[in-house]
Each structure stands twice: as structure tokens, then as C-alpha cells.
Write a protein that holds these residues in place. Structure first.
Motif, PDB file in Angstrom:
ATOM      1  N   GLU A 258       0.811  -1.217   0.000  1.00  0.00           N
ATOM      2  CA  GLU A 258       0.000   0.000   0.000  1.00  0.00           C
ATOM      3  C   GLU A 258       0.850   1.275   0.000  1.00  0.00           C
ATOM      4  O   GLU A 258       0.322   2.379  -0.113  1.00  0.00           O
ATOM      5  CB  GLU A 258      -0.926  -0.005   1.218  1.00  0.00           C
ATOM      6  N   MET A 259       2.177   1.119   0.093  1.00  0.00           N
ATOM      7  CA  MET A 259       3.068   2.270   0.125  1.00  0.00           C
ATOM      8  C   MET A 259       3.378   2.802  -1.272  1.00  0.00           C
ATOM      9  O   MET A 259       3.944   3.880  -1.417  1.00  0.00           O
ATOM     10  CB  MET A 259       4.363   1.911   0.858  1.00  0.00           C
ATOM     11  N   GLY A 260       3.031   2.043  -2.309  1.00  0.00           N
ATOM     12  CA  GLY A 260       3.309   2.485  -3.666  1.00  0.00           C
ATOM     13  C   GLY A 260       2.802   1.479  -4.672  1.00  0.00           C
ATOM     14  O   GLY A 260       2.004   0.586  -4.340  1.00  0.00           O
ATOM     15  N   ARG A 261       3.275   1.585  -5.904  1.00  0.00           N
ATOM     16  CA  ARG A 261       2.886   0.652  -6.959  1.00  0.00           C
ATOM     17  C   ARG A 261       3.889  -0.492  -7.036  1.00  0.00           C
ATOM     18  O   ARG A 261       5.092  -0.289  -6.843  1.00  0.00           O
ATOM     19  CB  ARG A 261       2.826   1.375  -8.307  1.00  0.00           C
ATOM     20  N   TYR A 262       3.383  -1.677  -7.349  1.00  0.00           N
ATOM     21  CA  TYR A 262       4.239  -2.847  -7.507  1.00  0.00           C
ATOM     22  C   TYR A 262       3.904  -3.540  -8.823  1.00  0.00           C
ATOM     23  O   TYR A 262       2.739  -3.580  -9.237  1.00  0.00           O
ATOM     24  CB  TYR A 262       4.078  -3.803  -6.318  1.00  0.00           C
ATOM     25  N   PHE A 263       4.939  -4.075  -9.459  1.00  0.00           N
ATOM     26  CA  PHE A 263       4.797  -4.710 -10.757  1.00  0.00           C
ATOM     27  C   PHE A 263       5.535  -6.039 -10.751  1.00  0.00           C
ATOM     28  O   PHE A 263       6.527  -6.215 -10.024  1.00  0.00           O
ATOM     29  CB  PHE A 263       5.355  -3.804 -11.861  1.00  0.00           C
ATOM     30  N   GLY A 264       5.054  -6.979 -11.570  1.00  0.00           N
ATOM     31  CA  GLY A 264       5.675  -8.292 -11.567  1.00  0.00           C
ATOM     32  C   GLY A 264       5.586  -9.000 -12.899  1.00  0.00           C
ATOM     33  O   GLY A 264       4.862  -8.589 -13.815  1.00  0.00           O
ATOM     34  N   ILE A 265       6.320 -10.080 -12.981  1.00  0.00           N
ATOM     35  CA  ILE A 265       6.318 -10.979 -14.129  1.00  0.00           C
ATOM     36  C   ILE A 265       5.924 -12.360 -13.634  1.00  0.00           C
ATOM     37  O   ILE A 265       6.531 -12.883 -12.683  1.00  0.00           O
ATOM     38  CB  ILE A 265       7.702 -11.045 -14.796  1.00  0.00           C
ATOM     39  N   TYR A 266       4.899 -12.916 -14.243  1.00  0.00           N
ATOM     40  CA  TYR A 266       4.480 -14.282 -13.930  1.00  0.00           C
ATOM     41  C   TYR A 266       4.987 -15.226 -15.020  1.00  0.00           C
ATOM     42  O   TYR A 266       4.935 -14.896 -16.212  1.00  0.00           O
ATOM     43  CB  TYR A 266       2.958 -14.378 -13.842  1.00  0.00           C
ATOM     44  N   GLN A 267       5.455 -16.377 -14.582  1.00  0.00           N
ATOM     45  CA  GLN A 267       5.858 -17.435 -15.500  1.00  0.00           C
ATOM     46  C   GLN A 267       5.392 -18.777 -14.935  1.00  0.00           C
ATOM     47  O   GLN A 267       5.583 -19.046 -13.737  1.00  0.00           O
ATOM     48  CB  GLN A 267       7.375 -17.452 -15.685  1.00  0.00           C
ATOM     49  N   ASP A 268       4.793 -19.571 -15.788  1.00  0.00           N
ATOM     50  CA  ASP A 268       4.317 -20.898 -15.367  1.00  0.00           C
ATOM     51  C   ASP A 268       3.390 -20.801 -14.159  1.00  0.00           C
ATOM     52  O   ASP A 268       3.417 -21.660 -13.260  1.00  0.00           O
ATOM     53  CB  ASP A 268       5.502 -21.825 -15.042  1.00  0.00           C
TER      54      ASP A 268
ATOM     55  N   ALA B 152       9.288 -12.576 -10.693  1.00  0.00           N
ATOM     56  CA  ALA B 152      10.102 -11.415 -10.333  1.00  0.00           C
ATOM     57  C   ALA B 152       9.185 -10.227 -10.093  1.00  0.00           C
ATOM     58  O   ALA B 152       8.047 -10.184 -10.586  1.00  0.00           O
ATOM     59  CB  ALA B 152      11.107 -11.091 -11.438  1.00  0.00           C
ATOM     60  N   MET B 153       9.695  -9.234  -9.341  1.00  0.00           N
ATOM     61  CA  MET B 153       8.881  -8.067  -9.032  1.00  0.00           C
ATOM     62  C   MET B 153       9.750  -6.857  -8.743  1.00  0.00           C
ATOM     63  O   MET B 153      10.971  -6.962  -8.534  1.00  0.00           O
ATOM     64  CB  MET B 153       7.964  -8.346  -7.842  1.00  0.00           C
ATOM     65  N   VAL B 154       9.117  -5.701  -8.743  1.00  0.00           N
ATOM     66  CA  VAL B 154       9.734  -4.443  -8.360  1.00  0.00           C
ATOM     67  C   VAL B 154       8.622  -3.550  -7.830  1.00  0.00           C
ATOM     68  O   VAL B 154       7.448  -3.739  -8.165  1.00  0.00           O
ATOM     69  CB  VAL B 154      10.438  -3.781  -9.573  1.00  0.00           C
ATOM     70  N   GLY B 155       8.984  -2.573  -6.990  1.00  0.00           N
ATOM     71  CA  GLY B 155       7.950  -1.680  -6.478  1.00  0.00           C
ATOM     72  C   GLY B 155       8.494  -0.356  -6.015  1.00  0.00           C
ATOM     73  O   GLY B 155       9.697  -0.077  -6.100  1.00  0.00           O
TER      74      GLY B 155
END
Length: 230
Positions: A134-144, A149-152
Motif C-alpha cells: 500500500e506504500m506504492g505501486r508494484y509490478f511483476g512478471i508471472y511465468q508458469d 520477479a517483481m519491483v515496487g
């Protein structure tokens, strides 16, 4: 106490963030402020001479440990233990980065929280909490079907934003996912008018080398402490 400049804001990032971007969730008493424990175990003080005794007693639970970056109190009350760790490398980026090709990136929401907590537990077991997202935006990559992986975004002010939780599941290392995620969020942050920054341990040369390679530069070494109430 007002923040005198954005440069000094980076020198005391927890306090700066809690007084600006995250003031709505900050728990503040006098010259001491902290994030609620369910967000992050981070505490900031206005300066090394701040009077902290009464505030610490009110803000930190018995047996709890909190962490400080940049500025720590010069003296702590009896019954408290402060421990200095090796300073972290604080890095910033002022130009857009090359984005390598790779899998689709999605914005992570509360629907992904269980996957996020599972991944960060492998890398950031002390720092990522149930409400950190909730402190910011987070993004990720899904595989299988798995969060690979993620970053935020975590701390920040009106003109600076911290890149955080940059991590890859060990099963997916070596595919450039962290590089791709970091570059995309860095570039978006710059386009929004903020300067991205991050912190990395000197004891993690692989990560530090990646950030240098893609375009982050070392701004300064910055102090890092834990503070525990007995």
C-alpha cells in the motif's frame, strides 16, 4: 521540523518520507516518526540530537526491532540497544534506461498479495510486511503460473521515489527479469517528474553491479542501524 531541501531528504529518507509522501499513515511524536508495523519496520528521527526517549516508548513495542537509515539518535534511553550495520550504497538515476525485451509485466494488486509475500519472504524476510504494497505501486512478471520477479515503490517525497523489493525467484534467475522491471519502473518514475533512488548492500555485489550497469550511479554511502527495545 521542515525538510530544508530535497538533497537533505535523501540523506534522511525514512523521516523525509514519513513527513511528506506517507504522512497520512505516519505515527509521529515530536521529532520521531515510524511506519505502522504492518507496513514496514522503519523509524526516522529529525536529526541526531532529537529527543527520542518518550517517543520511542510510545511508538515501539517491547521486544520490537525497528530500522533507521541515514540518521540515528546520538543517544538512546536505557533498555534500548542500537546496532550499526555496514552502510548501504544509495544510488540514483537521472536518465531513462534501456528496456530489454521480455515477458509481459503486470501491475500487482491485493489479489496478488499472497504471491508477493511468498516471494519477498525469500529475499526480504524482515522488511516486507502484509501492507507494504500500500506504500506504492508494484509490478511483476508471472511465468508458469508463479510470480517470477517483481519491483515496487516504497519511500519517497514529492520529487524522489525509491525503487524497492527488486527480486527474482531463484528458479528464474539469469533471464533479465529484474533488469527489465527496474528499467520500466525507473523510466515511468522519471516521466512522472520524480528521481528514482534505491539502496543496496555492498555485500550484494551482484545486485549493485546490475544497477551500475543499467545506469544507476552511486550517490553516497548511507548509515543503517537497528534499534531494539528490551
Amino acid at each position: 521540523m521542515a525538510i530544508s531541501s530535497e538533497v537533505s531528504a535523501l540523506d534522511n529518507p525514512f523521516w523525509s518520507s514519513l513527513r511528506t509522501l506517507h504522512r497520512g499513515i505516519a505515527q509521529t511524536i515530536g521529532e520521531v516518526a515510524r511506519y505502522p508495523a504492518e507496513y514496514a519496520p522503519f523509524l526516522g528521527v529529525a536529526d541526531a540530537d532529537a529527543g527520542v526517549a518518550d517517543a520511542l516508548d510510545a511508538l515501539v513495542a517491547p521486544g520490537e526491532a525497528v530500522y533507521l537509515i541515514g540518521v540515528a539518535p546520538g543517544r538512546v534511553p536505557d533498555g534500548w540497544k542500537i546496532e550499526a550495520y555496514r552502510p548501504l550504497a544509495q544510488m540514483i538515476c537521472t536518465s531513462e534506461l534501456e528496456v530489454i525485451d521480455g515477458p509481459e509485466i503486470i501491475e500487482l494488486t491485493q489479489a496478488h498479495r499472497a504471491d508477493v509475500l511468498e516471494l519477498t519472504a525469500l529475499v526480504y524476510p524482515h522488511y516486507f510486511r502484509p501492507r507494504t504494497m500500500e506504500m506504492g505501486r508494484y509490478f511483476g512478471i508471472y511465468q508458469d503460473g508463479r510470480l517470477a520477479a517483481m519491483v515496487g515503490e516504497r519511500m519517497g517525497t514529492e520529487t524522489y521515489r525509491e525503487m524497492s523489493a527488486i527480486c527474482t525467484h531463484p528458479d528464474f534467475n539469469g533471464r533479465g527479469y529484474a533488469r527489465r522491471l527496474t528499467a520500466i519502473l525507473t523510466n515511468d518514475t522519471l516521466r512522472r517528474g520524480s528521481t528514482p533512488f534505491l539502496h543496496v548492500s555492498h555485500e550484494n555485489p551482484r545486485a549493485k553491479g546490475l544497477y551500475e550497469e543499467i545506469g544507476y550511479r552511486h550517490r553516497r554511502d548511507i548509515g543503517f542501524w537497528s534499534l531494539r527495545r528490551g
